[in-house]
Design an enzyme around this catalytic site. Structure first.
Site, short mmCIF file in Angstrom:
data_model
loop_
_atom_site.label_atom_id
_atom_site.label_comp_id
_atom_site.label_asym_id
_atom_site.label_seq_id
_atom_site.Cartn_x
_atom_site.Cartn_y
_atom_site.Cartn_z
N PRO A 1 0.73 -1.25 0.03
CA PRO A 1 0.09 0.09 0.06
C PRO A 1 1.02 1.21 -0.04
O PRO A 1 1.75 1.33 0.81
CB PRO A 1 -0.95 -0.06 1.34
CG PRO A 1 -0.98 -1.67 1.47
CD PRO A 1 0.24 -2.38 1.13
N CYS A 2 0.45 2.38 -0.96
CA CYS A 2 1.35 3.49 -1.09
C CYS A 2 0.70 4.50 -0.18
O CYS A 2 1.50 5.58 -0.05
CB CYS A 2 1.04 4.14 -2.52
SG CYS A 2 -0.37 4.40 -2.75
N GLN A 3 -0.35 4.52 0.39
CA GLN A 3 -0.95 5.54 1.22
C GLN A 3 0.12 5.98 2.35
O GLN A 3 -0.03 7.05 2.52
CB GLN A 3 -2.06 5.18 1.77
CG GLN A 3 -3.45 4.86 0.92
CD GLN A 3 -3.56 3.39 0.34
OE1 GLN A 3 -2.63 2.83 0.64
NE2 GLN A 3 -4.70 2.96 -0.11
#
Length: 430
Positions: free
Chosen positions: A76-78
């Protein structure tokens, strides 16, 4: 034997869409979000989805699941996005980056015990990971190459491309932009390739000879303007550099035998606006994001779509119910909650409310890209995410989860290019 791979944080499986034409075979997936899980079950019912990726290392070590030749994932890039909270490894989503390395180590351990060559991994994330305040990228690199401490960037900042040689593995990384691989989307992502396999060089995968690089705009043909229009009609440039037209239904590159799927003509030669650019044509869409239904003129791409009743001779097809023709306006009013005006270019005044169906009263409307168009912008076939969901038919599939899943996915053409280059090296080593 086909190359086998395991995919974590699989989403709607850009890797499978990219690598199936290469003859690769998926051993397993790992995805927990309900809608992407439904997409996987619909398209790939024979490939097991093991859900939580944090359990996979133990499953590989115990022999419950195979240890594939390639591991692919985009954790996940968040946690690293400049649009998010930037909590890095302190965010549980960011911590999955280290779990990814643990899984990679487990795969290598099993393969070595069986006398098989070590695996290869390819990992993707937003460029924000390079500037994470907690040096998440340095921690990731250190773990991959087998160092006991995090690595520090030379000059105090991680560059957009580089390599590291460590005690156990070699790692290369590079920021690649989907717009230079035949997709009409500005999408910059960090791609990492790593392996301990003798003779396998990750640099040969991600780096090219001068003149073939994918981080600079492609050379345009004579007479071709910035919107991708050429004298023979709308044009696109394939990832291999071949420029081709879109007339007469020609959607493939002959150099690549057409296996790059449909060339995305959503924006080639069709005026569109947005993504911080409100004047003039944009030949690439703004980066697709994972938002559901929020309309944001600052970060999304919009099209001006006169209705079929107002323009019966429309000629540029965007989708099944929306066409673009004529000259765009010098002033348009965007209602529907935005409460702001924005400038376009041209001579025909267009007014209307932002809406999804492209049919505004008064003859024209400014509309958001449809899910199908967003799928094309990522390199997927149209309606890839249009599936039966929660007891409803595919015709009733909600748009919100589709936008989110598409925005979270990878650009298929970039992943295919990386896969081809991995395969070329493995064939040389065979």
């Amino acid at each position: 034997m086909p190359i086998t791979y395991g995919s974590v944080c699989s989403g709607i499986e850009a890797a499978t869409e990219a690598w199936h034409p290469l003859g690769w075979s998926a051993d397993w997936y790992a995805e927990i979000e309900p809608f992407p899980c439904a997409v996987l079950a619909h398209h790939y019912p024979e490939t097991p989805n093991h859900g939580d990726m944090t359990r996979l290392a133990a499953m590989v070590l115990s022999g419950k699941i195979p240890a594939p030749e390639v591991l692919v994932g985009g954790t996940p890039c968040q946690a690293f996005s400049v649009a998010g909270m930037r909590e890095g490894l302190a965010d549980p989503r960011g911590a999955l980056t280290i779990k990814y390395v643990e899984l990679f180590d487990a795969i290598d351990h099993v393969r070595i015990m069986r006398g098989e060559p070590e695996a290869i991994c390819t990992w993707e994330n937003v460029p924000g990971v390079l500037s994470d305040k907690g040096n998440a990228f340095g921690c990731f690199l250190g773990a991959l190459v087998g160092e006991s401490e995090e690595l520090q960037p030379a000059g105090g900042k991680w560059k957009d491309a580089g390599c590291v040689y460590g005690p156990t593995r070699t790692v290369a990384w590079r920021v690649l932009d989907a717009q230079y691989f035949g997709l009409a989307q500005r999408r910059r992502r960090v791609f990492v390739v790593a392996s301990a396999r003798a003779g396998f060089d990750p640099l040969e995968v991600l780096f090219e000879r001068e003149g073939l690089r994918r981080d600079t705009p492609p050379r345009r043909g004579e007479g071709q303007d910035l919107a991708g229009r050429a004298p023979f009609g709308p044009a696109l440039q394939c990832g291999c550099g071949y420029v081709f037209g879109l007339d007469l239904g020609h959607y493939g590159c002959p150099n690549c035998e057409g296996d790059d799927g449909p060339a995305v003509d959503v924006l080639a030669g069709v005026p569109a606006y947005g993504g911080h650019s409100l004047r003039g044509d944009v030949s690439q869409a703004a980066t697709l994001t994972a938002k559901d239904t929020r309309l944001d003129i600052e970060s999304e791409t919009f099209c001006v779509a006169p209705s079929l009743r107002a323009q019966p001779n429309a000629s540029h097809r965007l989708d099944s119910d929306a066409y673009v023709t004529g000259t765009l306006s010098s002033r348009a009013s965007a209602g529907g909650g935005l409460g702001t005006d924005f400038d376009l270019a041209g001579g025909l005044q267009v007014t209307g409310t932002l809406q999804a169906n492209g049919k505004a009263e008064g003859g024209a409307g400014v509309r958001r890209l449809t899910p199908r168009e967003c799928e094309w912008l990522q390199g997927f076939p149209g309606d890839h995410t249009r599936i039966p969901y929660r007891g409803k038919s595919a015709d009733e599939c909600p748009d919100g989860p589709r936008y989110k899943a598409i925005g979270n996915s990878k650009a298929v053409f970039v992943v295919r290019w990386i896969g081809r280059r991995i395969q070329q090296q493995l064939e040389r080593l065979a």
